[in-house]
Design a protein around this motif. Structure first.
Motif, mmCIF file in Angstrom:
data_model
loop_
_atom_site.group_PDB
_atom_site.id
_atom_site.type_symbol
_atom_site.label_atom_id
_atom_site.label_comp_id
_atom_site.label_asym_id
_atom_site.label_seq_id
_atom_site.Cartn_x
_atom_site.Cartn_y
_atom_site.Cartn_z
ATOM 1 N N PHE A 288 48.239 24.921 20.725
ATOM 2 C CA PHE A 288 48.957 23.907 21.498
ATOM 3 C C PHE A 288 50.430 24.223 21.748
ATOM 4 O O PHE A 288 51.014 23.697 22.691
ATOM 5 N N THR A 311 54.081 20.791 22.489
ATOM 6 C CA THR A 311 53.307 20.803 21.239
ATOM 7 C C THR A 311 52.068 19.912 21.326
ATOM 8 O O THR A 311 51.605 19.377 20.321
ATOM 9 N N GLY A 312 51.545 19.735 22.510
ATOM 10 C CA GLY A 312 50.339 18.916 22.670
ATOM 11 C C GLY A 312 50.604 17.486 22.252
ATOM 12 O O GLY A 312 51.648 16.917 22.589
ATOM 13 N N ASP A 313 49.687 16.906 21.490
ATOM 14 C CA ASP A 313 49.851 15.522 21.048
ATOM 15 C C ASP A 313 50.597 15.415 19.729
ATOM 16 O O ASP A 313 50.843 14.308 19.242
ATOM 17 N N ALA A 314 50.932 16.557 19.128
ATOM 18 C CA ALA A 314 51.667 16.514 17.859
ATOM 19 C C ALA A 314 53.157 16.363 18.140
ATOM 20 O O ALA A 314 53.653 16.844 19.159
ATOM 21 N N MET A 315 53.844 15.680 17.222
ATOM 22 C CA MET A 315 55.302 15.625 17.338
ATOM 23 C C MET A 315 55.830 17.057 17.354
ATOM 24 O O MET A 315 56.770 17.380 18.082
ATOM 25 N N GLY A 316 55.234 17.913 16.505
ATOM 26 C CA GLY A 316 55.394 19.335 16.707
ATOM 27 C C GLY A 316 56.294 20.135 15.787
ATOM 28 O O GLY A 316 56.412 21.344 15.959
ATOM 29 N N MET A 317 56.919 19.476 14.828
ATOM 30 C CA MET A 317 57.849 20.247 13.993
ATOM 31 C C MET A 317 57.161 21.360 13.195
ATOM 32 O O MET A 317 57.682 22.468 13.085
ATOM 33 N N ASN A 318 55.998 21.051 12.645
ATOM 34 C CA ASN A 318 55.271 22.092 11.890
ATOM 35 C C ASN A 318 54.868 23.223 12.811
ATOM 36 O O ASN A 318 55.076 24.401 12.526
ATOM 37 N N MET A 319 54.294 22.809 13.920
ATOM 38 C CA MET A 319 53.752 23.766 14.878
ATOM 39 C C MET A 319 54.845 24.699 15.401
ATOM 40 O O MET A 319 54.696 25.928 15.418
ATOM 41 N N ILE A 465 49.065 12.838 16.530
ATOM 42 C CA ILE A 465 48.238 13.596 15.582
ATOM 43 C C ILE A 465 49.193 14.285 14.606
ATOM 44 O O ILE A 465 50.329 14.584 14.966
ATOM 45 N N GLY A 466 48.711 14.476 13.368
ATOM 46 C CA GLY A 466 49.563 15.103 12.351
ATOM 47 C C GLY A 466 50.483 14.084 11.686
ATOM 48 O O GLY A 466 50.567 12.926 12.105
ATOM 49 N N ALA A 486 44.206 13.221 19.048
ATOM 50 C CA ALA A 486 44.400 14.206 20.121
ATOM 51 C C ALA A 486 43.699 13.736 21.387
ATOM 52 O O ALA A 486 42.626 13.140 21.325
ATOM 53 N N PRO A 491 45.390 17.600 26.509
ATOM 54 C CA PRO A 491 46.231 17.620 25.312
ATOM 55 C C PRO A 491 47.691 17.289 25.639
ATOM 56 O O PRO A 491 48.255 17.857 26.569
HETATM 57 P P1 ADP Z 1 53.413 18.499 13.530
HETATM 58 O O1 ADP Z 1 53.686 19.838 14.121
HETATM 59 O O2 ADP Z 1 53.740 17.351 14.421
HETATM 60 O O3 ADP Z 1 53.966 18.343 12.154
HETATM 61 P P2 ADP Z 1 50.899 19.357 12.632
HETATM 62 O O4 ADP Z 1 51.073 20.751 13.122
HETATM 63 O O5 ADP Z 1 51.000 19.083 11.184
HETATM 64 O O6 ADP Z 1 51.864 18.376 13.413
HETATM 65 O O7 ADP Z 1 49.530 18.737 13.139
HETATM 66 C C1 ADP Z 1 48.989 19.040 14.327
HETATM 67 C C2 ADP Z 1 47.648 19.712 14.063
HETATM 68 O O8 ADP Z 1 46.694 19.135 14.917
HETATM 69 C C3 ADP Z 1 47.687 21.188 14.351
HETATM 70 O O9 ADP Z 1 46.969 21.852 13.364
HETATM 71 C C4 ADP Z 1 46.978 21.314 15.684
HETATM 72 O O10 ADP Z 1 46.306 22.513 15.818
HETATM 73 C C5 ADP Z 1 46.013 20.139 15.625
HETATM 74 N N1 ADP Z 1 45.670 19.568 16.939
HETATM 75 C C6 ADP Z 1 44.437 19.254 17.347
HETATM 76 N N2 ADP Z 1 44.457 18.734 18.583
HETATM 77 C C7 ADP Z 1 45.746 18.709 18.972
HETATM 78 C C8 ADP Z 1 46.434 18.275 20.142
HETATM 79 N N3 ADP Z 1 45.792 17.739 21.175
HETATM 80 N N4 ADP Z 1 47.762 18.408 20.179
HETATM 81 C C9 ADP Z 1 48.434 18.921 19.144
HETATM 82 N N5 ADP Z 1 47.854 19.331 18.016
HETATM 83 C C10 ADP Z 1 46.524 19.236 17.909
#
Ligand code: ADP
Length: 626
Positions: A288, A311-319, A465-466, A486, A491
């Protein structure tokens, strides 16, 4: 396996022997392995030991190996002896769910049980506490050690209660019947329970043609009611929203031998083919994460490389952190003399006020707008467009500029953002930048009596998500908004919708609070132009009562509860004095102001006339600190 009397006698003798040795404090010399590193001062077994663990002290993990070593003596006993010990224990104890309820047994026996396959569940809480204090169980791993999440939490609470400073605090913190499975290893450590926060609902909020019910977790009275009133004002025309930019950011700090070398790296990153090389590696780190741009900022030998990615649907800091690590490797392949100081160099900027997020955006940049017809401004919000526009300029624009604010050109965006964030499992610390908002109000319509209002929020850091969104109650709140998890088809769409809802709810909150403040101003100007001395003093009292309410609810200190109570008594007594004043005498329809702020005459039967009743005015749901 039956245990005969002789065997019991042998085992008891052995235990007594160890207990005696404990008494002379030489047990560990005798029984522990020479290199266990555990000092003689280790508490003796069988006694209630002083509490030595400290919450969050992960240094205990250093002792983990020791813990295992120090169980060696009992561990190296042959299997038969261990089994006999087990059986002996069973024959001696009164059972409750297989758990020992008698006085704590000697430490060495408990260690043995701890390391046996079945024994740990049979230890009493007191015995487990003894093992924690003797550093055989790290306090932060209680749940794992007792193989029971709720019991682990319960034992940690007992341990906590023994700490002088927090004695007596924990009984009011609930811990039972909570699903700790999602918390463990993901959301919180050293858990002693959970904090219940009331969740209110504001809405329906009509946004882009759909109705939403917005969950808000807060302890600030009037906040939900106020936002709800704002939603009501938007019901006729609705709120329109748009995400205008999207991109989470992470900016590591790296250092070069010279500023010239740092400049070289910065320019290298600016070349499109180099960007593509970095992007390829970055994007490969996640399904993502998609790198949008790199924004390097130089400061002498330091380079802050702001990676911005979807970062897709995640806030994204980890990613994005993962992607950034990979990207830095690529850069280091070209600049061997680059030193990586930290993955975050604060130019990100996460959870700290910063101009960069206000100017460049972070997360989702959203703009929302609505037109509020004059009759709603006057009947629902009890004010006028002119008064609102004037106040918005004075307070949200000039006032915030005078304060040197960055991103604070609003009345109370943070109130709404934070309450929604807590309800929906967002990181509440991200309210710092997510609440960046500029509220603009302008006269609208043919006669300028309708209100145009917009909120511009460049840095809403949110995800569906996350993080905390995995917890069932928080996920349920996202579900209420139709944005849980998600978005499989598109996404990122759930997170974008969520950000738009946040922005629309902020718009409602801004409208309602500003109206309450403007209504106060309206009454004052009314007083100045039209009222008799008697009514003047009655209204002044009323205003005083409202102010008192504001003051009492603004105080955040511990004594606020008592001061609030006394303030409320005053409000109550003033209310009783005001009872004879009829609503129509306070603000008569014919004395409505026009958009220029001038008094205008209307027929008493006019339906769109503002009427503020005494009780309504006193209960304006916006009496809060802004
Ligand atoms: P954050 O980066 O916000 O802390 P995480 O990385 O912990 O979030 O959680 C997001 C997780 O969800 C990742 O492992 C990612 O691969 C998974 N994921 C599944 N579907 C989606 C989506 N649509 N958008 C973003 N992440 C997704």
């Amino acid at each position: 396996m039956p245990v005969n009397a002789k065997e019991i006698e042998i085992l008891l003798n052995r235990n007594n022997l160890c207990a005696e040795k404990n008494n002379v404090n030489d047990y560990h010399d005798t029984c522990s392995s020479p290199d266990s590193g555990i000092s003689k001062s280790r508490p003796s077994s069988g006694s209630v030991t002083p509490i030595t663990f400290s919450i969050g002290d992960h240094s205990e993990s250093d002792d983990e190996g020791d813990s295992e070593d120090s169980g060696l003596v009992m561990k190296t006993e042959n299997a038969e002896t261990q089994t006999m010990l087990e059986n002996l224990k069973i024959s001696q104890k009164e059972e409750m769910d297989g758990r020992w309820t008698g006085p704590p047994r000697p430490l060495e026996e408990c260690i043995n049980l701890l390391h046996s396959d079945v024994g740990v569940k049979q230890l009493s809480d007191e015995e487990v506490i003894n093992l924690v204090n003797a550093k055989h169980i790290p306090a932060y791993q209680l749940e794992k050690a007792v193989q029971d999440l709720e019991r682990g939490v319960a034992i940690r609470r007992k341990l906590s209660c023994m700490q002088k400073d927090i004695k007596g605090a924990t009984p009011d913190i609930p811990y039972k019947n909570y699903d700790y499975t999602m918390v463990q290893g993901a959301c919180c450590e050293n858990v002693i329970g959970y904090i219940p926060i009331p969740v209110g609902i504001a809405g329906p909020l009509k946004m882009d043609g759909k109705l939403h019910y917005v969950p808000m977790a807060t302890t600030e009275g009037c906040l939900v009611a106020s936002t709800n009133r704002g939603c009501r004002a938007f019901m006729q025309t609705g709120v329109r929203t748009r995400v205008v930019h999207e991109g989470m950011s992470r900016a590591p700090v790296v250092r070069f031998p010279s500023a010239m070398r740092a400049a070289e790296a910065m320019l290298w990153l600016g070349e499109s083919e180099n960007f593509e090389e970095v992007k390829q590696s970055f994007d490969a780190s996640s399904r993502f994460a998609r790198l949008i741009k790199i924004h390097p900022r130089i400061a002498g030998r330091y380079l802050f490389i702001r990676f911005v990615a979807k970062t897709g649907d995640a806030m994204g800091m980890n990613m994005i952190s993962k992607g950034t690590e990979v990207a830095l490797q690529v850069l280091q392949n070209h600049f061997h003399d680059m030193e990586i100081l930290a993955l975050s160099g604060n130019v990100c900027t996460d959870k700290k006020p910063s101009a960069i997020n206000w100017l460049e955006g972070r997360g989702k940049s959203v703009v929302s707008e609505a037109i509020v017809p004059a009759n709603i401004v006057e009947n629902v919000l009890k004010t006028t467009t002119a008064a609102l526009v004037e106040l918005n300029i004075a307070k949200n624009l000039v006032g915030s500029a005078a304060a040197g604010s960055i991103g604070g050109f609003n009345a109370h965006a943070a109130n709404i953002v934070t309450a929604i964030y807590i309800a929906c499992g967002q990181d509440p610390a991200q309210n710092v930048c997510s609440s960046n908002c500029m509220t603009i109000m302008e006269p609208s319509g043919e006669d300028g009596r309708d209100l145009f209002i917009s909120c511009t929020m460049p840095s809403i850091e949110c995800g569906t998500i996350g993080g905390g969104t995995i917890l069932p109650p928080q996920a349920a709140c996202l579900e209420m908004l139709g944005v849980k998890g998600a978005n499989a088809d598109n996404p990122g769409e759930n997170a974008r919708t969520f950000a738009r809802i946040v922005s629309a709810a902020v718009l409602a909150g801004e409208l309602s609070l500003m109206s309450a403040l403007a209504a106060g101003h309206l009454v004052k100007s009314h007083l100045k132009h039209n009222r008799s001395a008697t009514l003047l003093s009655a209204i002044a009292l009323e205003q005083q009562a409202a102010n008192l309410k504001i003051t009492s609810e603004s105080i955040q200190e511990p004594q606020s509860r008592s001061s609030k109570t006394s303030s409320e008594k005053v409000v109550q007594s003033i209310k009783s004095k005001l009872t004879p004043v009829s609503s129509s005498t306070i603000l008569k329809p014919e004395n409505t102001l026009n958009t220029k702020g001038e008094a205008i005459k209307r027929s008493p039967s006019s339906k769109s006339s503002p009427v503020i009743t005494t009780m309504e005015f006193l209960s304006v749901p916006d009496c809060k600190q802004t």
